[in-house]
Design a protein around this motif. Structure first.
Motif, PDB file in Angstrom:
ATOM      1  N   ASP A  31      46.740  25.204  75.881  1.00  0.00           N
ATOM      2  CA  ASP A  31      47.151  26.418  76.597  1.00  0.00           C
ATOM      3  C   ASP A  31      46.208  26.755  77.740  1.00  0.00           C
ATOM      4  O   ASP A  31      46.593  27.402  78.710  1.00  0.00           O
ATOM      5  N   LYS A  55      56.182  27.963  62.629  1.00  0.00           N
ATOM      6  CA  LYS A  55      55.861  28.000  64.055  1.00  0.00           C
ATOM      7  C   LYS A  55      55.049  26.779  64.492  1.00  0.00           C
ATOM      8  O   LYS A  55      55.065  26.419  65.676  1.00  0.00           O
ATOM      9  N   ILE A  56      54.347  26.186  63.562  1.00  0.00           N
ATOM     10  CA  ILE A  56      53.689  24.905  63.816  1.00  0.00           C
ATOM     11  C   ILE A  56      53.993  23.989  62.633  1.00  0.00           C
ATOM     12  O   ILE A  56      54.169  24.451  61.502  1.00  0.00           O
ATOM     13  N   TYR A  94      49.502  21.569  66.334  1.00  0.00           N
ATOM     14  CA  TYR A  94      48.745  22.658  66.958  1.00  0.00           C
ATOM     15  C   TYR A  94      47.287  22.502  66.547  1.00  0.00           C
ATOM     16  O   TYR A  94      46.949  22.586  65.363  1.00  0.00           O
ATOM     17  N   CYS A  97      49.300  31.002  70.020  1.00  0.00           N
ATOM     18  CA  CYS A  97      50.326  30.092  69.530  1.00  0.00           C
ATOM     19  C   CYS A  97      51.713  30.558  69.981  1.00  0.00           C
ATOM     20  O   CYS A  97      52.522  29.753  70.452  1.00  0.00           O
ATOM     21  N   GLY A 151      44.918  25.826  70.912  1.00  0.00           N
ATOM     22  CA  GLY A 151      44.560  27.214  71.152  1.00  0.00           C
ATOM     23  C   GLY A 151      43.198  27.479  70.544  1.00  0.00           C
ATOM     24  O   GLY A 151      42.619  26.628  69.867  1.00  0.00           O
ATOM     25  N   LEU A 182      46.176  29.723  60.899  1.00  0.00           N
ATOM     26  CA  LEU A 182      46.952  28.536  61.239  1.00  0.00           C
ATOM     27  C   LEU A 182      47.866  28.136  60.079  1.00  0.00           C
ATOM     28  O   LEU A 182      49.007  27.717  60.295  1.00  0.00           O
ATOM     29  N   SER A 237      52.273  29.797  73.568  1.00  0.00           N
ATOM     30  CA  SER A 237      52.568  28.380  73.780  1.00  0.00           C
ATOM     31  C   SER A 237      54.012  28.060  73.400  1.00  0.00           C
ATOM     32  O   SER A 237      54.684  27.284  74.092  1.00  0.00           O
ATOM     33  N   ARG A 285      47.163  33.786  66.746  1.00  0.00           N
ATOM     34  CA  ARG A 285      48.602  34.013  66.640  1.00  0.00           C
ATOM     35  C   ARG A 285      49.210  34.281  68.024  1.00  0.00           C
ATOM     36  O   ARG A 285      50.254  33.709  68.367  1.00  0.00           O
ATOM     37  N   LEU A 324      50.844  30.412  60.179  1.00  0.00           N
ATOM     38  CA  LEU A 324      51.763  29.996  61.235  1.00  0.00           C
ATOM     39  C   LEU A 324      52.558  28.760  60.805  1.00  0.00           C
ATOM     40  O   LEU A 324      53.748  28.634  61.109  1.00  0.00           O
TER      41      LEU A 324
END
Length: 282
Positions: free
Chosen positions: A58, A150-151, A124, A109, A86, A142, A112, A106, A145
């Motif tokens: 990012d 999300k990842i 990620y 992420c 990130g 993480l 991104s 968060r 997420l």
């Protein structure tokens, strides 16, 4: 025969020789580099040549590299894996600071996800552990997420072997990104741990920031001559031979250099040549 594929996290196959996108932005990872059309053409060429792993972050630009990927390649080929990062905030050329609080991770992420125009990021990577935030808090966010979809997989950038061991106690780690190349084997212990755990190792500076492409090592020059190749191609071929978990993602802003890098995957080094190259670190 050398396997040119690797399965990230055991379920996400990629070709081991990918593309880093730091070369698409300006010096110090700040601002644009050349025109957008050139960057778009290079990304298209990489995918057409079979690249399935794009390494970005990012803070490249900042934001710019991720935006270029989406502009060039969205909607994405289903085989393409985008690895972004990130955890740091860039404030100028070669200037950045860690930002590893859970709410920061968060927000980065999710930003991104929007720039890349995806609902889930394949890989990620935490760009740095923030020394001001407990490791468990950073990995815990993480992991949340990941649980939310999300990842898909978690990676780490610039870690020691001990940090990797501790991290593995808190979360599944699919990749590590540390410096490693023909002349820099300082992360050998990390590489050994990755091999034992089936973790991808994405070596950054795989060409030693250009030092390996200036024919400075006699052994590299000799092996390159035998294959009618450049020293940079030999350096990349050596990484692919050296360990099945090494997944180099050299960056470039040049179409001709991209082609040269990708052609390294076709070079098959002999045992004698590998011994010569291995000895460079002694």
């Amino acid at each position: 025969m050398m396997d040119l594929t690797f399965s990230l996290g055991g379920d996400l196959p990629v070709r081991r020789l990918g593309l880093g996108t730091g070369g698409l932005v300006g010096p110090g990872y700040w601002g644009p580099r050349g025109g957008r059309a050139e960057a778009v053409a290079l990304l298209h060429s990489a995918v057409e040549r079979g690249v399935t792993l794009l390494d970005t972050a990012d803070n490249y630009g900042p934001d710019l590299a991720e935006e270029l990927i989406a502009e060039s390649l969205h909607p994405y080929d289903e085989r393409l894996v985008i690895a972004t990062k990130g955890g740091v905030v860039r404030t100028g050329p070669d200037r950045w600071h860690c930002a590893g609080r859970p709410e920061q991770l968060r927000a980065q992420c999710e930003a991104s996800l929007r720039r890349l125009r995806v609902d889930s990021i394949g890989l990620y990577q935490l760009h740095r552990f923030d020394p001001a935030v407990p490791m468990a808090e950073q990995l815990g966010e993480l992991a949340r997420l990941r649980a939310e979809g999300k990842i898909r997989h978690i990676g780490l950038d610039t870690v020691t072997a001990e940090q990797l061991r501790l991290a593995l106690e808190s979360a599944p780690i699919a990749s590590v990104q540390n410096p490693y190349n023909l002349l820099d084997r300082s992360s050998a212990e990390v590489l050994a741990l990755c091999e034992a755990r089936g973790i991808a190792f994405l070596p950054y500076y795989p060409l030693g920031s250009g030092t390996l492409t200036h024919e400075s090592a006699a052994a590299v020059t000799a092996v390159a001559a035998e294959h009618g190749a450049g020293p940079g191609q030999i350096a990349l071929a050596w990484l692919l031979h050296h360990s099945p978990v090494l997944c180099p993602t050299p960056g470039t802003g040049s179409l001709s250099h991209l082609a040269e890098n990708l052609d390294a995957a076709t070079i098959h080094l002999t045992a004698r040549e590998l011994a010569l190259l291995d000895a460079l670190a002694d």
